[in-house]
Design a protein around this motif. Structure first.
Motif, PDB file in Angstrom:
ATOM      1  N   GLY A   1       0.799  -1.216   0.000  1.00  0.00           N
ATOM      2  CA  GLY A   1       0.000   0.000   0.000  1.00  0.00           C
ATOM      3  C   GLY A   1       0.833   1.268   0.000  1.00  0.00           C
ATOM      4  O   GLY A   1       2.047   1.250  -0.235  1.00  0.00           O
ATOM      5  N   GLU A   2       0.149   2.366   0.254  1.00  0.00           N
ATOM      6  CA  GLU A   2       0.791   3.672   0.215  1.00  0.00           C
ATOM      7  C   GLU A   2       0.882   4.232   1.618  1.00  0.00           C
ATOM      8  O   GLU A   2      -0.031   4.036   2.425  1.00  0.00           O
ATOM      9  N   HIS A   3       1.968   4.898   1.912  1.00  0.00           N
ATOM     10  CA  HIS A   3       2.170   5.407   3.267  1.00  0.00           C
ATOM     11  C   HIS A   3       2.544   6.875   3.237  1.00  0.00           C
ATOM     12  O   HIS A   3       3.431   7.288   2.499  1.00  0.00           O
ATOM     13  N   PHE A   4       1.880   7.617   4.088  1.00  0.00           N
ATOM     14  CA  PHE A   4       2.144   9.046   4.204  1.00  0.00           C
ATOM     15  C   PHE A   4       3.432   9.261   4.995  1.00  0.00           C
ATOM     16  O   PHE A   4       3.660   8.592   6.018  1.00  0.00           O
ATOM     17  N   VAL A   5       4.311  10.130   4.529  1.00  0.00           N
ATOM     18  CA  VAL A   5       5.541  10.408   5.271  1.00  0.00           C
ATOM     19  C   VAL A   5       5.462  11.761   5.948  1.00  0.00           C
ATOM     20  O   VAL A   5       5.538  11.876   7.170  1.00  0.00           O
ATOM     21  N   CYS A   6       5.336  12.822   5.150  1.00  0.00           N
ATOM     22  CA  CYS A   6       5.263  14.165   5.722  1.00  0.00           C
ATOM     23  C   CYS A   6       4.841  15.107   4.601  1.00  0.00           C
ATOM     24  O   CYS A   6       4.601  14.670   3.490  1.00  0.00           O
TER      25      CYS A   6
ATOM     26  N   GLU B   1       4.416   1.940   9.238  1.00  0.00           N
ATOM     27  CA  GLU B   1       3.635   1.280  10.275  1.00  0.00           C
ATOM     28  C   GLU B   1       3.675  -0.237  10.131  1.00  0.00           C
ATOM     29  O   GLU B   1       3.553  -0.763   9.026  1.00  0.00           O
ATOM     30  N   GLY B   2       3.851  -0.907  11.231  1.00  0.00           N
ATOM     31  CA  GLY B   2       3.842  -2.362  11.205  1.00  0.00           C
ATOM     32  C   GLY B   2       5.169  -2.959  10.788  1.00  0.00           C
ATOM     33  O   GLY B   2       5.259  -4.153  10.549  1.00  0.00           O
ATOM     34  N   SER B   3       6.196  -2.148  10.671  1.00  0.00           N
ATOM     35  CA  SER B   3       7.511  -2.685  10.323  1.00  0.00           C
ATOM     36  C   SER B   3       8.564  -1.897  11.090  1.00  0.00           C
ATOM     37  O   SER B   3       8.308  -0.789  11.557  1.00  0.00           O
ATOM     38  N   THR B   4       9.737  -2.482  11.261  1.00  0.00           N
ATOM     39  CA  THR B   4      10.756  -1.796  12.043  1.00  0.00           C
ATOM     40  C   THR B   4      11.896  -1.288  11.172  1.00  0.00           C
ATOM     41  O   THR B   4      12.859  -0.750  11.680  1.00  0.00           O
TER      42      THR B   4
END
Ligand code: FES
Lengths: 83, 172
Positions: free
Chosen positions: B62-67, B83-86
């Motif tokens: 999916g797509e993830h917002f950064v800033c 999110e959900g990963s380290t």
């Protein structure tokens, strides 16, 4: 007791030496190639290139089988020479 | 007892093995040991293959917002995690105006890399590895592979990342 093989070995004691040295040389060569294969496979696995992994494993397996079958020719030495 | 006698008798009594036999024994064991090592390497290769096929590296979904765009100045960077990963990532705002996102772990020994402002080079301080900030490719030093990257795209002013889409095609 004497037999053909033993008298051969007694008259040419260096022959076993040569066989053994050659064997070890080939085995070292095989192990070197396998180390290289493993190195390449690992790098490609971490890079997500999977196509190369199975061929690398098969090559490694073949080298191992060659090594195992060469052990058949491993000289057992000249036993009972003194008796 | 003279030294001669000792050499001629006692030594042979203590070690009653023909010279040729002695060398044969150890080298035979060495040959067997080499075969064992060979087997070990073969198994190792098999494990690498099995691991790669059975537990593939999870992809970013999916797509993830950064800033927002204006939060990162020209030549600046921003660290983020999904999110959900380290896995740590960095977002770089290159001097050319482009945004790039890379994994922050050096491909050599996982030190964290940083962007050298004004140079277009991502640097790893541990062993002086350098990566090209435009592509992630290795420029210098010991790292064996390029930095894994993410695709950056925008929605208005917001910066988003997603897994690289055309990677497979580009490689062929
Ligand atoms: S960990 Fe980055 S160069 Fe060694």
């Amino acid at each position: 007791m004497s037999n053909f093989r033993r008298s051969q070995n007694q008259s040419n004691p260096n022959k076993l030496n040569a066989i053994l040295s050659t064997l070890i040389f080939i085995l070292i060569l095989n192990v070197t190639m396998q180390i290289w294969l493993l190195y390449v496979a690992l790098n490609n696995a971490l890079d997500n290139n999977k196509e190369i992994l199975i061929p690398a494993f098969v090559a490694s397996l073949i080298l191992f089988i060659i090594g195992i079958s060469l052990l058949y020719y491993l000289p057992t030495g000249n036993r009972n020479i003194r008796k | 007892m003279s030294k001669e006698d000792n050499l001629n008798k006692n030594w042979k009594k203590d070690f009653p093995i023909e010279k040729q036999q002695a060398t044969n024994v150890s080298r035979r064991d060495f040959a067997k040991f080499l075969t064992l090592v060979s087997g070990g390497l073969m198994v190792g290769s098999g494990l690498v293959t099995a691991k790669a096929y059975l537990y593939p590296k999870e992809e970013v979904l999916g797509e993830h917002f950064v800033c927002n765009k204006d939060e990162v100045p020209l030549g600046g960077t921003r660290a983020f995690v999904i999110e959900g990963s380290t896995i740590p990532y960095i977002l770089i705002h290159l001097e050319t105006g482009e945004f790039k996102a890379y994994e922050q772990k050096c491909t050599h020994l996982s030190c964290s890399v940083f962007y050298k402002p004004g140079t277009g080079v991502i640097h790893c301080p541990c062993h002086e590895g350098s990566f090209d900030a435009k592509t992630g490719n290795v420029l210098a030093g010991p790292p064996p592979r390029a930095l894994p990257k993410l695709d950056v795209f925008f929605k208005d002013d917001a910066v988003y990342v997603r897994a690289v889409q055309e990677e497979k095609i580009a490689k062929l």
